[in-house]
Write a protein that holds these residues in place. Sequence first.
Motif: not given
Length: 856
Positions: A843-856
């Motif tokens: 799950d961690l890579l998915h959560l990291k992707d969600v975080k990065e997209r939220s910052i962008q």
Amino acid sequence: MATMKQLTAPLLLTLAVTTLHAQGDAQPTNTLPNPYRTIANYFQLPQGREWGSTSAVEIDRDGRSIWVAERCGTNSCAGSNLPSILKFDASGKLVKSFGAGLLMFPHGIFVDRDGNVWVTDGQDDAPRPQGTAANTLSGPPPGATRGNQVFKFSPDGKLLMTLGTRGGAAAPGYFYQPNDVLVAPNGTIFVSEGHGGANSRILKFSKDGKLQKTWGTKGSGEGQLDGPNALAMDSRGRLFVGDRSNNRIVIFDQGGRQLDVWRQFSRPSGIYIDKRDVIYVADSESESVSRNHDGWKRGIRIGSARDGSVTAFIPDPVEKTTGTSAAEGVAADVDGNIYGAEVGPKAVKKYVRAQTTTATPPTRSTGGSAIPRTADGRPDMQGIWQARSRAAYGLEDHPAHFGMPAGRSVVDTTTIPYQPWAAMKQRENFEQRAKADPLAECFLPGVPRIMYMEHPFQIFQMRDAVAMTFEWQQVFRLIYTNGTGPSTPLPFWMGDSRGRWDGDTFVVDVTNHNDRTWFDMAGNFHSDALRVVERYAMLDADTIRYQATIEDPKVFTRPWTISVPLARQKEMGRVLEYQCRAEMEEAKGDFKPEPRTWYQKGSAPVPPLPAEPRPAAAAATQSGIARTSDGKPDLSGFTEADAGGANWGFEPHNEPFTPGGRGVLVDPKTGGLPYQPWARAEKQDRTTPGRGYDDPTAHCFAGGVPRSLYVPSPFYIIQTPTYVVILLERMSWRIVPLDGRAHLPDTIRLWQGDSLGRWDGDTLVVETTNLNGKTWLNEVGDVISHAATVVERFTPVSANVIQYEATVNDPVVFTRPWTIAMPLKRNPKGELLEVACLEDNQDLLHLKDVKERSIQ
């Protein structure tokens, strides 16, 4: 007379091994070592009652209590109203009896996996005309009204099932002279029949008592039997039949196909096979009743049901006799004690190890202080230990490389006996070790590697379990010593460990490995067929000789053994934490600091919030609460929190996409957590999708206090007079000293904090400080900081329920202390598995992707 599949009665002997199979005539196995001493008169009968003949002895499913079926003070219960089925506790005290007036001639006994007791009744009450010999009959003569049946009783003596016709029946009916009974793990029932009569066969029944098949006729040829006196079953499901009058063991599959014949165990009156396939065979008739087995001595022979080797022999002390002598029935308990049921001498004897006779020499002092012992006489291994070896870098002789100091071999033959393909694979692993070593990702090390890593660990001993808590990644091992086998065939990173005492040596059988761990940094490896047998022998108070024998037929040409000394770390007051993965991710910038909650070096201590004093707890009045030998409530065992959804919020909630919950916040009763404004805003921000990556448990880091107890995974409590240890299935631990020590210095900060315990009446009170402030309280982002003090209260309210409260006092985050409460429910039969969260985190890579997209 039978085997109990759940038990582990240990014996691993390597001295004077004799292996003789069906090919050719076996030579007498009379001169093997006898590592046992005899304890007579161990079992306490009621005043005025004398032992009668008995051939039936068995171990209860608890691994230590003993069942005996006895013939009412003589050699028959005809005309007697004495109970013939007796249960003794491990101390030899009679604790239960039943069966009065029901059995004529109890002969065989078996305890199934549910604890039910099966007994065969091997004679009848028919009047015999003068001159009638039993061996001329194929069934009972007219007039029989009792006997020749098989009975199934509940553990409390309630009759649950009866097989056979009262008084008996000739074939194809049943039974006439049933000798022994065995229940396979799937419930199939096997009965052996024929005790001198014209019949000799095996009967197979379904678990509900319907006859499915019979096999065997009287004779000495293939598939024939003559007096099948005993039954046992090994871990492969093979049926061992004691074909007594033919002086052999005949091995069948469960359909009756003959697989092998063994004569090296002499004339088998009784057979017992433990969970590790150690076989115990009792001979009560050679050179006495028997007229066709000269040169063989009576007694109990011990060996391996896997390969037929005979490794030890307890001889009958009576040299010359014409009747049955020595044990006819045999069993072995979880601690390796052997019990022999004797017909002629009318007794049940106990045999205990005089000294260890494993591959290592007997434990002895090497000049240090005397070996400490627990209350039950076992070596006391409790304390903090660390390997004195470079084995973690390479098991064989190796020169220095970058990050790898030079070291000498710890392998018994200097080099590891690889198969050719595996030797090539090991060299490939070595070249790629910087990335290929599982420890490069901070994955679980496996066994035996964890034992000789350069990190300390602490041992805790209870009667039914031994726990080891390791500094590295807060790994633990829970070694069950209660006689059970693996509860699941699933493979684990750390394997499945089952322990037992062999004299003064602690022996651990580790199975159920996966194929993803290495033995060392040098790339020595194994497959999923790995089996590790560990031996821990105290040489003195401060030294343990650790040995591990490696078996893996997929990778190695033969078994091999390593030996590493473990040294007591007397200067260490406690084992701290090295959260390898957390440190790695922080160093890489993948897990970023939160300065408002994380401890910062040089920070001044923050005084706690004012709190109302709590009155002393009253003594518990509930009945049924187990207690330890010092009178404290016994909290130990497998436990799960009935957490009311606390991992998704402390107040009642029913939001989409997360589990609902009843709420566990009891103070304050309304208004929610008493946040300071900044912390309330931070908590609200954490509920946004982009913040899911910031929850430490998403990275598989430790949950912290109190969260570790209500994350939805069970835990196991170890309790000794000076410690309570909480082993968390998500692979972390908490050690709670009870010795009145002070907290660690404020500068030492830990994921699980520094917990100290004390008893307040029947309530265990645990105060935790020194938190690092890196954890969350749940998945919805409730906040806790490094300044928090958490006071937990564990109060038993019934045999299997503990009321849990946690009060959090955090002056950085809240305006006043607050409390949650929930019941903790214990399951006496439960066992921890292994949550390899980090190793299989998807799950961690998915959560990291969600975080990065939220910052962008």
